[in-house]
Design an enzyme around this catalytic site. Structure first.
Site: not given
Ligand code: EPU
Length: 337
Positions: A162, A237, A333
């Site tokens: 990012r 995000s 972000e």
């Molecule tokens: N998690 C929680 N609670 C929540 C959300 C997530 O416990 O409310 C845990 C999930 O269980 C999982 C981990 O956090 O173990 C990761 O969650 P997830 O796979 O949903 O992805 P993320 O890391 O939260 C990132 C990107 C998203 C992208 C997803 C999928 C960032 C800041 N965000 O989210 O990007 O869609 O991976 O690849 O890197 C965006 O930038 O707008 C965006 C949505």
């Protein structure tokens, strides 16, 4: 090219914040961009494109340029690869659908990311194991002071998680006008291991997925977790996932062995901010019209009439609570204006 006065920016930002631009102008061509940047009567200029990665906290006392540059073209191709040139104002998801219609591979995991193509290099957008940099070839940007177009190679852009040159040393100096992407025409490399893509494909009974199947799976997952900005104001995000060093990670994981994490290298570990925020008790919480999404704690939402300041106040409350509980400082972000 018409310069309007006192225009509401409500239709131009996905958070749905109602602030006023002192001056406002639609930019439909490179020539218009060049001439508007030359106008000495409006020293302050502010660019808005898809408005999907910004939180507006006050009226914008500047000339707001709404970039409306359109067009997608194939600029070169071999038997296996194609390079396309995409103008900055093309909606990102519509571009992904266009590539799928042509059976060009590379963008399918990044389906349904809000915003326009011109802003995609600024924060090196990414999802489900793929980032823009994986297909990025180059981009063209106009230098604001000289109104000249400059080409940036992948190396020039200094992409990180990012992050890019345009968010750091180049901030406020350039306006990206078009992006060149290199995509595959056959033997596409499929990335299904990340997130829940594999499970989603099994659920819909697909064992030998095409790039279109992957896109459909990503769309289904995103729709189940992430709010649609047309229905509930948000900017995806709101926070970045924090990256911590090994010593901090070992201390953290001893106390929280159940916490999810991604090992980036021997020295660096990424912790999901969504998990930290959920564990801090914020998931689904609402304060007036500002809130934390019920299915994804990384996403802050505007239930209707929240001001940018109310959302920023909530973000600070979350940052401080997460820090007090985990000794990890999460960072936005989203660009706070
Ligand atoms: N998690 C929680 N609670 C929540 C959300 C997530 O416990 O409310 C845990 C999930 O269980 C999982 C981990 O956090 O173990 C990761 O969650 P997830 O796979 O949903 O992805 P993320 O890391 O939260 C990132 C990107 C998203 C992208 C997803 C999928 C960032 C800041 N965000 O989210 O990007 O869609 O991976 O690849 O890197 C965006 O930038 O707008 C965006 C949505």
């Amino acid at each position: 090219m018409k310069i309007k006065k006192n225009i509401s920016l409500l239709p131009y930002n996905t958070f749905g914040i109602d602030v006023t631009a002192r001056f406002f102008c639609e930019i439909n061509s490179i020539e218009e961009l060049e001439s508007v940047l030359k106008l000495k009567d409006y020293p302050e200029k502010f660019v808005i494109s898809g408005g999907s990665n910004m939180l507006l906290t006050k009226d914008v006392d500047a000339l707001v340029l709404h970039l409306n540059l359109k067009g997608i073209q194939i600029i070169s191709e071999s038997e296996t690869e194609v390079i396309i040139n995409v103008m900055a104002g093309e909606n990102w998801h519509q571009l992904v659908l266009w590539t799928l219609d042509h059976n060009f591979g590379g963008l399918e995991n990044m389906s349904l990311i809000p915003g326009n193509t011109g802003t995609s290099p600024i924060q090196n957008i990414g999802a489900y194991g793929i980032e823009l940099k994986d297909t990025f070839e180059s981009c063209e940007a106009m230098e604001i002071t000289s109104q000249t177009l400059k080409s940036f190679s992948k190396e020039d852009c200094h992409f990180g998680y990012r992050e890019s040159y345009f968010k750091n040393e180049g901030k406020g100096k350039f306006i990206i006008t078009s992006v060149n992407l290199k995509l595959t025409k056959k033997n596409h490399t499929l990335h299904t291991a990340y997130g829940a893509i594999d499970q989603e494909l099994i659920k819909i009974g697909i064992t030998n997925p095409t790039i279109k199947d992957i896109s459909n799976a990503v769309i289904a997952i995103r729709k189940s977790k992430l709010p649609d900005p047309a229905e509930l104001g948000n900017s995806g995000s709101f926070f970045k996932n924090p990256i911590i060093n090994k010593a901090d990670f070992l201390r953290f994981s001893e106390k929280h062995p159940e916490a999810p994490f991604y090992k980036l290298s021997e020295e660096n570990y990424k912790i999901p901010a969504g998990w930290l925020i959920e564990q801090s008790g914020f998931k689904g919480k609402r304060y007036g019209d500002a809130g934390v999404h019920k299915n994804q704690a990384l996403v802050l939402v505007n239930y209707g009439a929240a001001t940018g300041k109310e959302i920023v106040d909530l973000a600070h409350k979350i940052i401080d609570t997460v820090y007090a509980k985990f000794n990890i400082r999460i960072l936005p972000e989203v660009n706070i204006v």
